[in-house]
Design an enzyme around this catalytic site. Structure first.
Site, PDB file in Angstrom:
ATOM      1  N   TYR A  51    -100.912  59.492  -1.050  1.00 39.44           N
ATOM      2  CA  TYR A  51    -101.209  60.866  -0.611  1.00 39.44           C
ATOM      3  C   TYR A  51     -99.954  61.727  -0.808  1.00 39.44           C
ATOM      4  O   TYR A  51     -99.031  61.731   0.005  1.00 39.44           O
ATOM      5  CB  TYR A  51    -101.640  60.915   0.861  1.00 39.44           C
ATOM      6  N   SER A 187    -113.475  59.733   5.430  1.00 36.27           N
ATOM      7  CA  SER A 187    -114.328  60.927   5.234  1.00 36.27           C
ATOM      8  C   SER A 187    -115.472  60.946   6.241  1.00 36.27           C
ATOM      9  O   SER A 187    -116.644  61.078   5.882  1.00 36.27           O
ATOM     10  CB  SER A 187    -114.884  60.994   3.806  1.00 36.27           C
ATOM     11  N   PRO A 188    -115.156  60.826   7.539  1.00 39.07           N
ATOM     12  CA  PRO A 188    -116.237  60.752   8.537  1.00 39.07           C
ATOM     13  C   PRO A 188    -117.107  62.009   8.588  1.00 39.07           C
ATOM     14  O   PRO A 188    -118.255  61.945   9.006  1.00 39.07           O
ATOM     15  CB  PRO A 188    -115.478  60.545   9.857  1.00 39.07           C
ATOM     16  N   LEU A 189    -116.536  63.148   8.176  1.00 42.43           N
ATOM     17  CA  LEU A 189    -117.309  64.398   8.185  1.00 42.43           C
ATOM     18  C   LEU A 189    -117.868  64.697   6.788  1.00 42.43           C
ATOM     19  O   LEU A 189    -118.375  65.790   6.549  1.00 42.43           O
ATOM     20  CB  LEU A 189    -116.420  65.561   8.660  1.00 42.43           C
ATOM     21  N   ALA A 190    -117.730  63.717   5.882  1.00 39.41           N
ATOM     22  CA  ALA A 190    -118.100  63.912   4.473  1.00 39.41           C
ATOM     23  C   ALA A 190    -117.383  65.156   3.922  1.00 39.41           C
ATOM     24  O   ALA A 190    -117.968  65.962   3.203  1.00 39.41           O
ATOM     25  CB  ALA A 190    -119.616  63.996   4.303  1.00 39.41           C
ATOM     26  N   GLY A 192    -116.691  67.768   5.286  1.00 33.97           N
ATOM     27  CA  GLY A 192    -117.341  69.009   5.734  1.00 33.97           C
ATOM     28  C   GLY A 192    -118.788  69.097   5.255  1.00 33.97           C
ATOM     29  O   GLY A 192    -119.571  69.870   5.796  1.00 33.97           O
ATOM     30  N   GLY A 196    -122.380  71.172   6.773  1.00 33.01           N
ATOM     31  CA  GLY A 196    -122.825  72.352   6.042  1.00 33.01           C
ATOM     32  C   GLY A 196    -121.658  73.249   5.669  1.00 33.01           C
ATOM     33  O   GLY A 196    -121.818  74.444   5.452  1.00 33.01           O
ATOM     34  N   LYS A 197    -120.432  72.653   5.581  1.00 34.22           N
ATOM     35  CA  LYS A 197    -119.226  73.444   5.240  1.00 34.22           C
ATOM     36  C   LYS A 197    -118.808  73.183   3.803  1.00 34.22           C
ATOM     37  O   LYS A 197    -119.073  72.133   3.254  1.00 34.22           O
ATOM     38  CB  LYS A 197    -118.051  72.992   6.110  1.00 34.22           C
TER      39      LYS A 197
HETATM   40  N1  NAP Z   1    -109.307  54.531   2.050  1.00 31.50           N
HETATM   41  C1  NAP Z   1    -109.708  55.464   1.229  1.00 31.50           C
HETATM   42  O1  NAP Z   1    -109.971  55.203   0.047  1.00 31.50           O
HETATM   43  C2  NAP Z   1    -109.834  56.868   1.729  1.00 31.50           C
HETATM   44  C3  NAP Z   1    -110.489  57.859   0.954  1.00 31.50           C
HETATM   45  C4  NAP Z   1    -110.599  59.149   1.487  1.00 31.50           C
HETATM   46  C5  NAP Z   1    -110.075  59.453   2.735  1.00 31.50           C
HETATM   47  N2  NAP Z   1    -109.427  58.476   3.455  1.00 31.50           N
HETATM   48  C6  NAP Z   1    -108.867  58.759   4.805  1.00 31.50           C
HETATM   49  O2  NAP Z   1    -109.851  59.384   5.608  1.00 31.50           O
HETATM   50  C7  NAP Z   1    -109.331  60.594   6.149  1.00 31.50           C
HETATM   51  C8  NAP Z   1    -110.436  61.599   6.369  1.00 31.50           C
HETATM   52  O3  NAP Z   1    -111.211  61.791   5.194  1.00 31.50           O
HETATM   53  P1  NAP Z   1    -111.273  63.173   4.410  1.00 31.50           P
HETATM   54  O4  NAP Z   1    -110.070  63.970   4.700  1.00 31.50           O
HETATM   55  O5  NAP Z   1    -111.627  62.839   3.009  1.00 31.50           O
HETATM   56  O6  NAP Z   1    -112.581  63.877   4.983  1.00 31.50           O
HETATM   57  P2  NAP Z   1    -113.113  64.368   6.412  1.00 31.50           P
HETATM   58  O7  NAP Z   1    -112.251  63.924   7.492  1.00 31.50           O
HETATM   59  O8  NAP Z   1    -114.544  63.983   6.417  1.00 31.50           O
HETATM   60  O9  NAP Z   1    -113.066  65.954   6.231  1.00 31.50           O
HETATM   61  C9  NAP Z   1    -111.865  66.635   6.319  1.00 31.50           C
HETATM   62  C10 NAP Z   1    -112.104  68.137   6.374  1.00 31.50           C
HETATM   63  O10 NAP Z   1    -113.038  68.472   7.405  1.00 31.50           O
HETATM   64  C11 NAP Z   1    -112.665  69.695   8.022  1.00 31.50           C
HETATM   65  N3  NAP Z   1    -112.546  69.435   9.471  1.00 31.50           N
HETATM   66  C12 NAP Z   1    -111.750  68.544  10.110  1.00 31.50           C
HETATM   67  N4  NAP Z   1    -111.927  68.587  11.445  1.00 31.50           N
HETATM   68  C13 NAP Z   1    -112.858  69.529  11.663  1.00 31.50           C
HETATM   69  C14 NAP Z   1    -113.452  70.056  12.835  1.00 31.50           C
HETATM   70  N5  NAP Z   1    -113.132  69.600  14.046  1.00 31.50           N
HETATM   71  N6  NAP Z   1    -114.381  71.030  12.684  1.00 31.50           N
HETATM   72  C15 NAP Z   1    -114.714  71.492  11.463  1.00 31.50           C
HETATM   73  N7  NAP Z   1    -114.168  71.055  10.312  1.00 31.50           N
HETATM   74  C16 NAP Z   1    -113.254  70.074  10.402  1.00 31.50           C
HETATM   75  C17 NAP Z   1    -111.332  70.129   7.423  1.00 31.50           C
HETATM   76  O11 NAP Z   1    -111.461  71.075   6.392  1.00 31.50           O
HETATM   77  P3  NAP Z   1    -111.644  72.670   6.508  1.00 31.50           P
HETATM   78  O12 NAP Z   1    -110.870  73.149   7.684  1.00 31.50           O
HETATM   79  O13 NAP Z   1    -111.145  73.210   5.229  1.00 31.50           O
HETATM   80  O14 NAP Z   1    -113.123  72.822   6.655  1.00 31.50           O
HETATM   81  C18 NAP Z   1    -110.836  68.863   6.750  1.00 31.50           C
HETATM   82  O15 NAP Z   1    -110.050  69.056   5.623  1.00 31.50           O
HETATM   83  C19 NAP Z   1    -108.270  61.036   5.131  1.00 31.50           C
HETATM   84  O16 NAP Z   1    -107.347  61.939   5.670  1.00 31.50           O
HETATM   85  C20 NAP Z   1    -107.663  59.694   4.763  1.00 31.50           C
HETATM   86  O17 NAP Z   1    -106.721  59.290   5.748  1.00 31.50           O
HETATM   87  C21 NAP Z   1    -109.314  57.212   2.976  1.00 31.50           C
END
Ligand code: NAP
Length: 314
Positions: A51, A187-190, A192, A196-197
């Site tokens: 990262y 990516s628990p929130l996919a 966003g 729907g974001k």
């Molecule tokens: N092992 C792997 O291969 C792998 C792959 C991917 C990710 N990961 C890990 O998983 C973590 C999370 O995944 P991710 O970042 O891909 O996706 P995510 O957590 O599903 O989505 C992140 C996005 O959701 C929005 N968000 C976060 N909290 C929120 C809230 N309370 N309300 C509304 N919007 C919110 C933010 O964007 P906005 O503010 O722009 O809307 C943020 O950038 C990563 O940081 C990483 O550590 C691991």
């Protein structure tokens, strides 16, 4: 939740955003977000060497200083020949590693046991407290566990969210349960999409979750999440995180600011009633179909994997 000997909050933070290459983010806001989350009871942070090529790990090292936080990182899957060197570089950036994970399975021409036993050796050497894997399917997870004699793999970090429930397929769930391997949901929130974001970040434009969210089944998921949120007077993100918690996985959302951090920490205490959980289970059921992990990457030679990440850093 327990990851082996580590006691962690039921929701953690994912620090990919702090790498700054695939996401648009204000680092000073991000630092405030992390500190706020720690104050509100979140004590688990996940990062990775790729990262921002160390940038996220340096950020996490600074963010956790002075806080009692469990730090997880991931060495890249192409580092099969130099896991120790890579893990030591991560340790120097982070200050501590509690959970050392292999980011994705090594290329097919590499004996899996060789890599997994290297993780075990690093645990014995005291570099990390626990070891885990990421993006391993049921078959690879079992093979990796069978390589080890003295220690256990405590976790498998895989994509898991309302638009991707492949980990709920029987074979994977049964294997993880039998091996007592916890699922960390990336990516628990996919990104966003499940809320729907949308946003202009490069990480989002690469993700098929947004295409899924625009299908009829995907729209039903987003509607269900929003309906529950409205009924309970909480945010859609809090609903998704509470539902994941209820499913026994450890979500690691990537927050960008303190408002999101507070929202995420609030989901630690959010209990959804049975009828809401059922609605979410049913709406997301079509997304149990699919594959766990990153099987395809195993057929790409390690040096090409690395080259691709040098050309398109994340
Ligand atoms: N092992 C792997 O291969 C792998 C792959 C991917 C990710 N990961 C890990 O998983 C973590 C999370 O995944 P991710 O970042 O891909 O996706 P995510 O957590 O599903 O989505 C992140 C996005 O959701 C929005 N968000 C976060 N909290 C929120 C809230 N309370 N309300 C509304 N919007 C919110 C933010 O964007 P906005 O503010 O722009 O809307 C943020 O950038 C990563 O940081 C990483 O550590 C691991």
């Amino acid at each position: 939740m327990e990851l082996g000997s580590l006691k962690v909050s039921d929701i953690g933070l994912g620090a990919w955003q702090a790498g700054g290459r695939a996401w648009t983010v204000d680092k000073s806001e991000l630092l405030k977000a992390y500190r706020r989350a720690f104050e509100l009871g979140i004590n688990f942070v996940d990062t990775a060497e790729i990262y921002g090529w160390g940038e996220s790990e340096r950020f996490v090292g600074e963010a956790v200083r002075g806080y009692d936080v469990v730090v997880a990182t991931k060495v890249a899957g192409f580092h099969w020949g130099r896991v120790e060197k890579s893990a030591k570089a991560s340790l120097a950036r982070l200050g501590r590693i509690d959970l050392l994970q292999l980011h994705w399975p090594p290329p097919v021409y590499v004996p899996l046991c060789r890599v997994v036993r290297e993780l075990e050796r690093l645990k014995e050497a005291g570099l990390t407290s626990e070891i885990g894997v990421s993006n391993f399917d049921a078959r690879l997870l079992r093979r990796a566990s069978e390589c080890l004699k003295r220690h256990e793999i405590v976790s498998d970090q895989i994509e898991y969210n309302p638009l991707n429930r492949a980990a709920d397929a029987e074979e994977f769930r049964k294997t993880a349960e039998e091996l007592e391997v916890k699922i960390i949901a990336w990516s628990p929130l996919a990104k966003g999409a499940a809320l729907g974001k949308w946003g202009p970040d490069r990480a989002r434009s690469m993700d098929p979750a947004f295409k899924k969210a625009s299908t009829e089944a995907g729209r039903r998921v987003v509607e269900a999440v929003k309906a529950v949120a409205q009924r309970r007077g909480v945010s859609p993100a809090a609903v998704v995180l509470a539902w994941l918690r209820h499913r026994g996985v450890l979500p690691i959302p990537g927050v960008k600011n303190a408002v999101q951090a507070e929202d995420v920490a609030g989901a630690l205490r959010l209990q959804l009633p049975e009828d809401d959980l059922r609605l979410l289970d049913e709406a997301t059921a079509p997304f149990v179909a699919g594959r766990v992990g990153m099987g395809g990457i195993r057929y790409v030679p390690g040096f090409l994997q690395k080259l691709a990440l040098k050309l398109y850093p994340v």
